[in-house]
Scaffold this motif. Structure first.
Motif, PDB file in Angstrom:
ATOM      1  N   TRP A  80       0.807  -1.216   0.000  1.00 44.13           N
ATOM      2  CA  TRP A  80       0.000   0.000   0.000  1.00 44.13           C
ATOM      3  C   TRP A  80       0.841   1.268   0.000  1.00 44.13           C
ATOM      4  O   TRP A  80       0.299   2.375  -0.124  1.00 44.13           O
ATOM      5  N   VAL A  81       2.142   1.149   0.145  1.00 41.75           N
ATOM      6  CA  VAL A  81       3.010   2.343   0.201  1.00 41.75           C
ATOM      7  C   VAL A  81       2.889   3.117  -1.110  1.00 41.75           C
ATOM      8  O   VAL A  81       3.001   2.557  -2.204  1.00 41.75           O
ATOM      9  N   GLY A  82       2.616   4.410  -0.997  1.00 40.59           N
ATOM     10  CA  GLY A  82       2.496   5.281  -2.155  1.00 40.59           C
ATOM     11  C   GLY A  82       1.130   5.280  -2.808  1.00 40.59           C
ATOM     12  O   GLY A  82       0.887   6.052  -3.740  1.00 40.59           O
ATOM     13  N   ARG A  83       0.240   4.430  -2.339  1.00 39.14           N
ATOM     14  CA  ARG A  83      -1.090   4.369  -2.935  1.00 39.14           C
ATOM     15  C   ARG A  83      -2.052   5.310  -2.199  1.00 39.14           C
ATOM     16  O   ARG A  83      -1.741   5.823  -1.127  1.00 39.14           O
ATOM     17  N   VAL A  84      -3.221   5.532  -2.777  1.00 41.27           N
ATOM     18  CA  VAL A  84      -4.105   6.616  -2.336  1.00 41.27           C
ATOM     19  C   VAL A  84      -5.299   6.081  -1.554  1.00 41.27           C
ATOM     20  O   VAL A  84      -5.996   5.159  -2.014  1.00 41.27           O
ATOM     21  N   ALA A  85      -5.523   6.662  -0.386  1.00 42.73           N
ATOM     22  CA  ALA A  85      -6.682   6.318   0.440  1.00 42.73           C
ATOM     23  C   ALA A  85      -7.536   7.556   0.665  1.00 42.73           C
ATOM     24  O   ALA A  85      -7.019   8.641   0.949  1.00 42.73           O
ATOM     25  N   CYS A  92       1.973   4.540   7.605  1.00 42.00           N
ATOM     26  CA  CYS A  92       2.260   3.324   6.834  1.00 42.00           C
ATOM     27  C   CYS A  92       2.684   3.630   5.404  1.00 42.00           C
ATOM     28  O   CYS A  92       2.966   2.695   4.635  1.00 42.00           O
ATOM     29  N   GLY A  93       2.707   4.903   5.025  1.00 39.80           N
ATOM     30  CA  GLY A  93       3.221   5.283   3.718  1.00 39.80           C
ATOM     31  C   GLY A  93       2.189   5.566   2.649  1.00 39.80           C
ATOM     32  O   GLY A  93       2.543   5.742   1.477  1.00 39.80           O
ATOM     33  N   LEU A  94       0.911   5.639   3.011  1.00 35.78           N
ATOM     34  CA  LEU A  94      -0.116   5.929   2.024  1.00 35.78           C
ATOM     35  C   LEU A  94      -0.264   7.430   1.798  1.00 35.78           C
ATOM     36  O   LEU A  94       0.041   8.239   2.686  1.00 35.78           O
ATOM     37  N   ARG A 104      -5.608  19.758   8.345  1.00 38.27           N
ATOM     38  CA  ARG A 104      -4.347  20.412   7.973  1.00 38.27           C
ATOM     39  C   ARG A 104      -3.364  20.389   9.135  1.00 38.27           C
ATOM     40  O   ARG A 104      -2.169  20.130   8.954  1.00 38.27           O
ATOM     41  N   LYS A 105      -3.868  20.638  10.343  1.00 29.57           N
ATOM     42  CA  LYS A 105      -2.993  20.625  11.515  1.00 29.57           C
ATOM     43  C   LYS A 105      -2.434  19.231  11.750  1.00 29.57           C
ATOM     44  O   LYS A 105      -1.247  19.069  12.077  1.00 29.57           O
ATOM     45  N   LEU A 106      -3.273  18.208  11.564  1.00 26.97           N
ATOM     46  CA  LEU A 106      -2.803  16.826  11.697  1.00 26.97           C
ATOM     47  C   LEU A 106      -1.721  16.543  10.666  1.00 26.97           C
ATOM     48  O   LEU A 106      -0.703  15.919  10.972  1.00 26.97           O
ATOM     49  N   GLY A 107      -1.922  17.027   9.457  1.00 31.35           N
ATOM     50  CA  GLY A 107      -0.941  16.823   8.396  1.00 31.35           C
ATOM     51  C   GLY A 107       0.399  17.461   8.706  1.00 31.35           C
ATOM     52  O   GLY A 107       1.461  16.904   8.382  1.00 31.35           O
ATOM     53  N   GLU A 108       0.371  18.624   9.336  1.00 30.63           N
ATOM     54  CA  GLU A 108       1.616  19.303   9.711  1.00 30.63           C
ATOM     55  C   GLU A 108       2.431  18.454  10.677  1.00 30.63           C
ATOM     56  O   GLU A 108       3.669  18.459  10.637  1.00 30.63           O
ATOM     57  N   LYS A 163       6.103   8.546   6.385  1.00 29.22           N
ATOM     58  CA  LYS A 163       6.363   7.944   5.072  1.00 29.22           C
ATOM     59  C   LYS A 163       5.380   8.425   4.013  1.00 29.22           C
ATOM     60  O   LYS A 163       5.729   8.549   2.843  1.00 29.22           O
ATOM     61  N   GLY A 164       4.149   8.683   4.413  1.00 21.13           N
ATOM     62  CA  GLY A 164       3.117   9.099   3.468  1.00 21.13           C
ATOM     63  C   GLY A 164       2.820  10.581   3.551  1.00 21.13           C
ATOM     64  O   GLY A 164       3.614  11.364   4.065  1.00 21.13           O
ATOM     65  N   LYS A 165       1.661  10.969   3.039  1.00 19.35           N
ATOM     66  CA  LYS A 165       1.283  12.380   3.018  1.00 19.35           C
ATOM     67  C   LYS A 165      -0.221  12.507   3.209  1.00 19.35           C
ATOM     68  O   LYS A 165      -0.988  11.662   2.738  1.00 19.35           O
TER      69      LYS A 165
END
Length: 258
Positions: free
Chosen positions: A4-9, A29-31, A44-48, A54-56
């Protein structure tokens, strides 16, 4: 989880509680995760806080009660990250009130149906379309449901909410059957938690102080499930081998009676 690394959820209802916990786990986990909600500031705050993961995490504002906004969400995903490989239908809410009493609300019933049932169906449909258009044959759909979809809770306040979760239970099997008819290996699963330590009950109860006090007292007598526990169940489903389809995980606090 390596595949699943690099794949979109896509995670709906991603701003708080279970949705936020799922977003965090998937990004770690890299998703590549698209988290949507009406209020995206918390996403957005969680993303920061996950910038070194590993993911975004992408935040997208979407009112799931509106069909055009859901369709725009999928167009944005297609244009910006390619398409959906995993769809987690987490968004849902309860509007406390009886079926027969003076506080029974037609607008509340319709709102619960729009988000808990119709939006879940549309997001699933668009996700499966996205997967099939790109030749993805190993995608995953996960519905975050409730124990209230397996038994009708005692007390009048949650009966319509429970009915929407019975719908989700039926839809999970309906989706499974239709995916088999399409001759695809895309899998569908549900997770049905009991009491979880989120603001769900506060939002559902509005100004019903008596019921809110009862919930507060209940949580002092037992340890509820934490959002991360549900997120761990998502990871388990995604980690199972291709020949194993988890259908429905029922989970409740050890001390929960019903």
């Amino acid at each position: 989880m390596d595949r699943w690394v690099g794949r979109v959820a896509l995670v709906t209802g991603a701003s708080v509680g279970i949705g936020a916990a799922i977003c965090q786990k998937l990004v770690e986990c890299g998703l590549v995760v698209v988290g949507c909600a009406r209020n995206v500031d918390k996403i957005r705050k969680l993303g920061e806080g996950l910038e070194s993961a590993k993911g975004k995490l992408h935040a997208y504002q979407c009112d799931l009660s509106k069909e055009d906004e859901i369709l725009s969400l999928f167009e944005w995903i297609k244009s910006n990250v390619g398409g959906v490989d995993v769809c987690i239908n987490n968004a849902g809410f309860g509007d406390y009130g009886s079926l027969l009493g003076p506080e029974a609300s037609v607008s509340g019933w319709k709102s619960m149906l729009d988000v808990n049932v119709v939006a879940l169906c549309l997001c699933t449909k668009e996700s499966v379309n996205s997967m099939r258009q790109r030749g993805v044959d190993d995608g995953q759909i996960i519905h975050i449901s409730s124990l209230s979809g397996h038994r009708v809770p005692i007390g009048p306040g949650n009966h319509f909410y429970s009915a929407t979760k019975f719908c989700v239970r039926s839809l999970t099997e309906g989706h499974r059957q239709e995916l088999k008819e399409l001759r695809t290996n895309i899998r569908v699963a549900a997770i049905s938690p009991g009491f979880v330590a989120t603001d769900f009950f506060t939002n559902a109860l509005h100004s019903d102080n008596t019921s809110a006090q009862n919930i507060t007292e209940l949580f002092t007598t037992m340890k509820p499930i934490e959002p991360v526990d549900v997120a761990d169940a998502v990871i388990y489903i995604l980690s199972t081998p291709a020949h194993v389809q988890v259908h429905d995980i029922m989970m409740r606090p050890t001390q929960q009676k019903t």
